[in-house]
Design a protein around this motif. Structure first.
Motif, mmCIF file in Angstrom:
data_model
loop_
_atom_site.group_PDB
_atom_site.id
_atom_site.type_symbol
_atom_site.label_atom_id
_atom_site.label_comp_id
_atom_site.label_asym_id
_atom_site.label_seq_id
_atom_site.Cartn_x
_atom_site.Cartn_y
_atom_site.Cartn_z
ATOM 1 N N ASP A 1 0.796 -1.225 0.000
ATOM 2 C CA ASP A 1 0.000 0.000 0.000
ATOM 3 C C ASP A 1 0.836 1.286 0.000
ATOM 4 O OD1 ASP A 1 -2.736 0.717 -0.308
ATOM 5 O OD2 ASP A 1 -2.669 1.594 1.707
ATOM 6 N N PRO A 2 1.962 1.361 0.723
ATOM 7 C CA PRO A 2 2.778 2.580 0.654
ATOM 8 C C PRO A 2 3.310 2.886 -0.752
ATOM 9 C CG PRO A 2 3.360 1.320 2.595
ATOM 10 C CD PRO A 2 2.443 0.462 1.767
ATOM 11 N N PHE A 3 3.401 1.890 -1.622
ATOM 12 C CA PHE A 3 3.828 2.125 -3.003
ATOM 13 C C PHE A 3 2.766 2.967 -3.716
ATOM 14 C CE2 PHE A 3 6.308 -2.170 -3.462
ATOM 15 C CZ PHE A 3 6.931 -1.957 -2.246
ATOM 16 N N ARG A 4 1.512 2.760 -3.334
ATOM 17 C CA ARG A 4 0.370 3.466 -3.921
ATOM 18 C C ARG A 4 0.177 4.837 -3.271
ATOM 19 N NH1 ARG A 4 -4.881 4.140 -2.326
ATOM 20 N NH2 ARG A 4 -4.504 2.887 -0.485
ATOM 21 N N THR A 5 0.299 4.883 -1.947
ATOM 22 C CA THR A 5 -0.021 6.113 -1.213
ATOM 23 C C THR A 5 1.172 7.046 -1.044
ATOM 24 O OG1 THR A 5 0.385 5.033 0.919
ATOM 25 C CG2 THR A 5 -1.876 4.996 0.071
ATOM 26 N N GLY A 6 2.375 6.523 -1.168
ATOM 27 C CA GLY A 6 3.566 7.354 -0.982
ATOM 28 C C GLY A 6 4.062 7.895 -2.308
ATOM 29 N N GLY A 7 5.025 8.755 -2.231
ATOM 30 C CA GLY A 7 5.638 9.284 -3.447
ATOM 31 C C GLY A 7 4.780 10.312 -4.151
ATOM 32 N N GLU A 8 5.382 10.947 -5.108
ATOM 33 C CA GLU A 8 4.720 11.983 -5.899
ATOM 34 C C GLU A 8 3.783 11.347 -6.918
ATOM 35 O OE1 GLU A 8 5.586 15.514 -6.200
ATOM 36 O OE2 GLU A 8 6.865 15.433 -4.420
ATOM 37 N N LEU A 9 2.637 11.968 -7.110
ATOM 38 C CA LEU A 9 1.711 11.490 -8.129
ATOM 39 C C LEU A 9 2.379 11.530 -9.498
ATOM 40 C CD1 LEU A 9 -1.668 13.113 -7.090
ATOM 41 C CD2 LEU A 9 -1.067 10.698 -6.980
ATOM 42 N N ASN A 10 2.138 10.493 -10.282
ATOM 43 C CA ASN A 10 2.613 10.381 -11.659
ATOM 44 C C ASN A 10 4.135 10.357 -11.803
ATOM 45 O OD1 ASN A 10 -0.101 10.328 -12.630
ATOM 46 N ND2 ASN A 10 -0.163 12.533 -12.255
ATOM 47 N N GLN A 11 4.832 10.047 -10.706
ATOM 48 C CA GLN A 11 6.286 9.890 -10.745
ATOM 49 C C GLN A 11 6.596 8.410 -10.533
ATOM 50 O OE1 GLN A 11 8.577 12.453 -11.367
ATOM 51 N NE2 GLN A 11 6.664 13.511 -11.848
ATOM 52 N N ASP A 12 7.494 7.866 -11.332
ATOM 53 C CA ASP A 12 7.831 6.446 -11.251
ATOM 54 C C ASP A 12 8.319 6.063 -9.852
ATOM 55 O OD1 ASP A 12 7.239 6.504 -13.930
ATOM 56 O OD2 ASP A 12 9.310 6.162 -14.598
ATOM 57 N N VAL A 13 7.913 4.884 -9.406
ATOM 58 C CA VAL A 13 8.394 4.375 -8.124
ATOM 59 C C VAL A 13 9.872 4.008 -8.268
ATOM 60 C CG1 VAL A 13 6.109 3.506 -7.457
ATOM 61 C CG2 VAL A 13 7.725 1.966 -8.589
ATOM 62 N N PRO A 14 10.604 3.952 -7.148
ATOM 63 C CA PRO A 14 12.021 3.579 -7.217
ATOM 64 C C PRO A 14 12.216 2.129 -7.668
ATOM 65 C CG PRO A 14 11.356 4.074 -4.941
ATOM 66 C CD PRO A 14 10.169 4.299 -5.807
ATOM 67 N N PRO A 15 13.439 1.781 -8.100
ATOM 68 C CA PRO A 15 13.719 0.449 -8.649
ATOM 69 C C PRO A 15 13.324 -0.724 -7.748
ATOM 70 C CG PRO A 15 15.559 1.904 -9.095
ATOM 71 C CD PRO A 15 14.621 2.658 -8.203
ATOM 72 N N ASP A 16 13.526 -0.624 -6.434
ATOM 73 C CA ASP A 16 13.171 -1.752 -5.561
ATOM 74 C C ASP A 16 11.657 -1.977 -5.545
ATOM 75 O OD1 ASP A 16 13.017 0.716 -4.129
ATOM 76 O OD2 ASP A 16 12.958 -0.383 -2.232
ATOM 77 N N GLN A 17 10.883 -0.899 -5.524
ATOM 78 C CA GLN A 17 9.427 -1.024 -5.581
ATOM 79 C C GLN A 17 8.990 -1.513 -6.957
ATOM 80 O OE1 GLN A 17 7.559 2.642 -4.350
ATOM 81 N NE2 GLN A 17 8.356 2.480 -2.263
ATOM 82 N N PHE A 18 9.645 -1.033 -8.003
ATOM 83 C CA PHE A 18 9.315 -1.470 -9.366
ATOM 84 C C PHE A 18 9.438 -2.987 -9.486
ATOM 85 C CE2 PHE A 18 10.812 -2.881 -13.514
ATOM 86 C CZ PHE A 18 9.759 -2.477 -14.317
ATOM 87 N N SER A 19 10.542 -3.547 -9.016
ATOM 88 C CA SER A 19 10.749 -4.988 -9.179
ATOM 89 C C SER A 19 9.689 -5.789 -8.422
ATOM 90 C CB SER A 19 12.165 -5.391 -8.766
ATOM 91 O OG SER A 19 12.390 -5.102 -7.407
ATOM 92 N N GLN A 20 9.280 -5.326 -7.256
ATOM 93 C CA GLN A 20 8.244 -6.019 -6.489
ATOM 94 C C GLN A 20 6.882 -5.892 -7.166
ATOM 95 O OE1 GLN A 20 8.345 -5.226 -2.203
ATOM 96 N NE2 GLN A 20 10.464 -4.542 -2.464
ATOM 97 N N LEU A 21 6.557 -4.681 -7.618
ATOM 98 C CA LEU A 21 5.273 -4.475 -8.306
ATOM 99 C C LEU A 21 5.219 -5.250 -9.613
ATOM 100 C CD1 LEU A 21 4.669 -0.684 -7.659
ATOM 101 C CD2 LEU A 21 3.231 -2.579 -6.878
ATOM 102 N N LYS A 22 6.346 -5.356 -10.286
ATOM 103 C CA LYS A 22 6.388 -6.098 -11.551
ATOM 104 C C LYS A 22 6.056 -7.574 -11.314
ATOM 105 C CE LYS A 22 9.254 -6.489 -15.705
ATOM 106 N NZ LYS A 22 9.581 -7.885 -15.934
ATOM 107 N N LEU A 23 6.612 -8.159 -10.265
ATOM 108 C CA LEU A 23 6.284 -9.550 -9.923
ATOM 109 C C LEU A 23 4.785 -9.695 -9.660
ATOM 110 C CD1 LEU A 23 9.210 -10.454 -7.488
ATOM 111 C CD2 LEU A 23 8.761 -11.488 -9.719
#
Length: 106
Positions: free
Chosen positions: A24-46
């Motif tokens: 959930d923090p991948f969705r609620t954190g970070g700037e809107l419309n800005q790519d998540v960092p690489p560690d979150q990307f790899s987890q979301l990709k799985l």
């Protein structure tokens, strides 16, 4: 019996609730419309690729990025996740639906 999620050795959750708490923090954190960092990307990709496989959704092209975004749902807007593909197209997806589709009863 609760449904568990297993996406890899370091991504195993005993329940959907625990998986949601992690993602959930991948969705609620970070700037809107800005790519998540690489560690979150790899987890979301799985998660996303397993979600697509389990729901027979054909990917238009390779997943290139994930980003938090807003989507109009019902009478208002909700924060969700977007996925951008290598062909330049993008779409949103529901974290809850993805987790439910990937979860399995042990």
């Amino acid at each position: 019996m609760p449904k568990s999620l297993k996406l890899g050795p370091s991504l195993e959750f005993a329940t959907i609730t625990l998986a949601k708490k992690h993602f959930d923090p991948f969705r609620t954190g970070g700037e809107l419309n800005q790519d998540v960092p690489p560690d979150q990307f790899s987890q979301l990709k799985l998660l996303y690729e397993r979600y697509c496989a389990n729901t027979d959704f054909l990917l238009p092209s390779t997943v290139a990025a994930f980003f938090p975004t807003m989507e109009k749902r019902g009478g208002g807007y909700t924060r969700c996740l977007g996925v951008r593909f290598a062909d330049g197209t993008s779409k949103t997806f529901s974290l809850d639906k993805a987790l439910s589709a990937v979860a399995s009863a042990d």
